[in-house]
Design an enzyme around this catalytic site. Structure first.
Site, PDB file in Angstrom:
ATOM      1  N   GLY A  18     -14.879  16.868 -34.617  1.00 13.25           N
ATOM      2  CA  GLY A  18     -15.091  15.739 -35.522  1.00 13.25           C
ATOM      3  C   GLY A  18     -14.075  15.631 -36.639  1.00 13.25           C
TER       4      GLY A  18
ATOM      5  N   GLU B  17     -19.103  37.280  -7.338  1.00  9.63           N
ATOM      6  CA  GLU B  17     -19.911  36.795  -8.465  1.00  9.63           C
ATOM      7  C   GLU B  17     -20.959  37.829  -8.865  1.00  9.63           C
ATOM      8  OE1 GLU B  17     -18.918  34.324 -10.138  1.00  9.63           O
ATOM      9  OE2 GLU B  17     -17.472  33.660  -8.630  1.00  9.63           O
TER      10      GLU B  17
ATOM     11  N   HIS C 101     -19.327  40.246 -11.213  1.00  5.74           N
ATOM     12  CA  HIS C 101     -19.280  39.783 -12.613  1.00  5.74           C
ATOM     13  C   HIS C 101     -20.654  39.945 -13.251  1.00  5.74           C
ATOM     14  CE1 HIS C 101     -15.343  37.974 -12.552  1.00  5.74           C
ATOM     15  NE2 HIS C 101     -15.638  37.064 -11.623  1.00  5.74           N
TER      16      HIS C 101
END
Ligand SMILES: Nc1ncnc2c1ncn2[C@@H]1O[C@H](COP(=O)(O)OP(=O)(O)OP(=O)(O)O)[C@@H](O)[C@H]1O
Ligand SMILES: [Zn+2]
Length: 738
Positions: free
Chosen positions: A349, A565, A568
């Site tokens: 922002g 996976e 991990h």
């Protein structure tokens, strides 16, 4: 929007309007680069070599340089035409901003990220049974503009597929890029049906419109592109086209684009047939006739529109007070800053805040983008700075806001590649020094790379105030979510609090995007309201990349992915101080075959050695699992991203954060490194990585049973959330439907 009007002595009024429209949208730097692009395309046609082929590494680099920015230009014009919502545009802008305009590679990356996102959404449309899909494809195929953009994007995608990874896959732990082609083949078949290249009937039995064959012709003429690329493009464009179609008032923009195109061709002819020479320090006679008129913008954004960012708002309040009543300060003899630097990650922002300052103070707002000053012609950047400041002086008190400030204010270089870059910085310094402290002009710059900035810019009397804008905290996220969710129809089941808690690390722009994506998903699902599951879906998409429909048909690969996976996941599970797990999946997402996602439970302001090591170990877990199960000869390239990530962590530990005993408490940022030091650093990084790998491997060896169970569960269920992971690891039976 501040428009940089581009008038030219020989412009037709209508054409000038078209150009000003475009330049106000993209900034004329990009308008100019698209001349260049057109020139390239013209040459291509001339050489009867329509395919923008990229083969060797050298070619690739050349290609990047030649077409990078202009592809993004096309992308921008596509966005303009499709009326894609702000967050999507912000997404690209942000990615593009990741580097100076000279770094084309980043542009491609952003383009691809964008398409990955778009395509994820479009999968529903790709479904042949989906009536929307049929009509979109059909209309799309008949549109000349569509074809034009398609051509240029195949170009872009060819480059992308051969050389780069997406932003997301770089940022998050996941399997690297591996081809996934067969899996898509059935989908491509469907599209081919649509486009009439297989038969002239699609699977709904609807006879193809004549335009379909035109498009299929167009696609064919694209020099036999990769089917994957072809598919992606069709779908992405169909969706873009749909958005465009929906907005009837956009019809006019077609015409404008055409006028612009014609005009650009004409301009290019003018430019390159008139024997222009570029002399160092000199300028183009031709370009002297160009004048830029800089217009300010009236802003009606206030601090109330910026959610979170309380500290930043507070710091900026002084500036607002000053702008409201400069005399008061002058009479007291107080001096106010000339320049304020807004520093913070993308999408938090910064631009919004700068606008709000202008809105609060009720002063004109001049908005320029750093890359606008990065011209292909000598001296133009400096000249623009001059013009910008002289326009601002006339309207003081006012704000000049320079977005992507690092691309104007980057360290001056002695590099031979861009010898003129310095002129722009020099000019900016001159201007800053040239006006009085209390003249009423505040220059605000936004950057996410403050270290790259030229130090001279930050001396007293220049950008001496630095306001940091941070990622929103829990309260900030809640407010941002509330703001954007109030704009859509939500289901009573939506729990804003829960969503805010589950989006640690998301920027304001990402949250806005999340809500928008959820709304799109709700539309696709044919729902009246946005539910929590739509929001979850959107969050996962932003976090892990768009989900593919199916897993890969190759079981061997699936097992390998499952073990990778699971590696991990388990290392993370058994490592103290690792980032909490969110989900693990073997459904391909984004560019990767599988994905393990993590979400911090609370804001992370600093990382400890132990957390950094945990991240490294977790990244190593994938490769370690592959090696344990399949042996060293069978490890795959799937861990390349993981290695990259681990290396980045190790490098910063050793070189920036003084976390290596051998190297000591020393930062190597901004210092010359002697060959001797380099060797020590190198050895340390290597040691850190090796030790990390060993730790990961030993965890997996120790928990071999769990590894097998987890891989099996992944094969069976494809995706497991945090609780399910825990159940599997604890050896419990999963009650989950397949
Ligand atoms: N704190 C916030 N409150 C409300 N909306 C926000 C906030 N932060 C970001 N947004 C939304 O995200 C959009 C993009 O943010 P903006 O362009 O201001 O970010 P930025 O920090 O300038 O990013 P960049 O570095 O990419 O320019 C805004 O237009 C707004 O819609
Ligand atoms: Zn991995």
């Amino acid at each position: 929007m501040a428009s940089v009007l581009f008038t030219q002595s020989f412009c037709q009024p209508q054409a000038a309007a078209a150009i000003s429209h475009l330049t106000s949208l993209f900034g004329s730097a990009r308008a100019i680069s698209s001349h260049k692009d057109l020139r390239l395309r013209r040459q291509d046609v001339h050489n009867k070599q329509q395919k923008p082929n990229v083969t060797s590494g050298k070619d690739l680099n050349q290609e990047k340089e030649q077409c990078g920015l202009s592809q993004v230009t096309d992308l921008f014009s596509l966005l303009k035409d499709t009326d894609v919502t702000t967050p999507t545009i912000a997404l690209i802008q942000r990615a593009r901003k990741k580097d100076s305009a000279l770094n084309w590679a980043q542009c491609h990356t952003s383009a691809s990220t964008f398409f990955e996102n778009k395509i994820g959404f479009s999968q529903a449309h790709l479904n042949v049974e989906h009536p929307a899909g049929v009509s979109i494809m059909r209309t799309a195929a008949q549109d000349p503009l569509f074809r034009r953009i398609l051509t240029s994007l195949v170009h872009s995608h060819n480059v992308q597929l051969r050389g780069f990874k997406t932003h997301r896959s770089e940022r998050h732990t996941g399997v690297g890029v591996r081809p996934r082609r067969e899996h898509q083949e059935s989908l491509i078949d469907n599209v081919q049906d649509f486009f009439g290249s297989r038969s002239n009937k699609n699977s709904l039995g609807v006879k193809s419109a004549p335009g379909l064959s035109t498009l299929s012709g167009a696609v064919k003429s694209l020099s036999d592109p990769d089917p994957e690329v072809e598919r992606k493009l069709k779908v992405a464009f169909a969706e873009g086209y749909k958005a465009r179609e929906e907005n009837t008032k956009k019809r006019w923009s077609n015409l404008r684009s055409f006028i612009f195109l014609a005009l650009t061709i004409w301009l290019v002819v003018q430019l390159f047939s008139s024997n222009i020479s570029i002399k160092p320090g000199g300028s183009l006679g031709f370009l002297n006739s160009i004048t830029y008129e800089v217009n300010a913008e009236d802003v009606n954004v206030t601090f109330a529109d910026v959610k979170g960012a309380a500290e930043a708002k507070q710091e900026l309040q002084d500036i607002v007070n000053f702008l409201r009543d400069p005399e008061k300060y002058t009479s007291l003899g107080a001096k106010l800053p000339k320049g304020v630097l807004l520093v913070g990650p993308p999408g938090v922002g910064k631009t919004l805040l700068a606008r709000a300052v202008a809105g609060e103070a009720g002063v004109p707002f001049f908005h320029a983008s750093g890359s606008e000053f990065d011209e292909m012609f000598v001296g133009l950047g400096a000249r623009r700075i001059r013009q910008l400041f002289s326009a601002a002086k006339e309207q003081a008190p006012c704000i000049i806001f320079i977005d992507e400030f690092d691309s104007v204010g980057a360290k001056r270089t002695s590099s031979a590649i861009h010898p003129y870059a310095n002129q722009t910085v020099n000019q900016l310094l001159n201007e800053m020094d040239g006006f009085q402290q209390n003249e009423g002009i505040i220059v605000m710059g936004a950057t996410n790379k403050v270290d790259n900035m030229d130090k001279a810019l930050r001396r007293p009397g220049r950008f001496d105030i630095e306001v940091t804008v941070q990622l929103p905290d829990l309260k900030g996220r809640k407010e941002i979510i509330e703001l954007y969710i109030s704009k859509i129809k939500k289901d009573p089941d939506v729990d804003v609090d829960k969503l805010a808690r589950g989006t640690t690390g998301f920027s304001g722009a990402e949250l806005e995007n999340l809500i928008n994506q959820a709304a799109l998903k709700a539309v696709i699902d044919g729902r009246e309201t946005v539910t929590m599951s739509h929001l979850d879906f959107a969050r996962d998409k932003i976090l892990m990349g768009p989900e593919r429909k199916n897993r890969i048909p190759d079981e061997e690969t699936n097992w390998l992915t499952a073990y990778h996976e699971a590696g991990h996941t388990l290392v993370s599970y058994f490592t103290k101080d690792s980032t909490p797990l969110h989900k693990v999946t073997i459904i391909p997402r984004g560019q990767s075959l599988g994905h393990t996602a993590f979400i911090d439970e609370k804001e992370v302001y600093n990382k400890t050695v132990s957390q950094l090591k945990a991240s490294m170990d977790t990244a190593m877990g994938g490769r370690a699992a592959e090696e344990l199960i399949y042996g060293t000869e069978k490890v795959t390239t799937g861990a390349s991203n993981d290695l990259q990530q681990a290396t980045r962590i190790a490098t910063s530990m050793v070189m920036v954060n003084g976390m290596s005993d051998k190297v000591g408490l020393r930062s190597f940022v901004d210092t010359e490194i002697s060959p001797g030091q380099r060797e020590v650093i190198d050895l340390e990084i290597r040691r850190f990585l090796q030790e990390s790998y060993d730790r990961a491997k030993s965890i997996l060896k120790q928990h071999n049973t769990e590894l097998n169970n987890l891989a099996q569960a992944l094969i069976k269920y494809e995706t497991l959330d945090k609780d399910e992971i825990q159940q599997v690891v604890e050896g419990k039976k999963l009650h989950k439907s397949v």
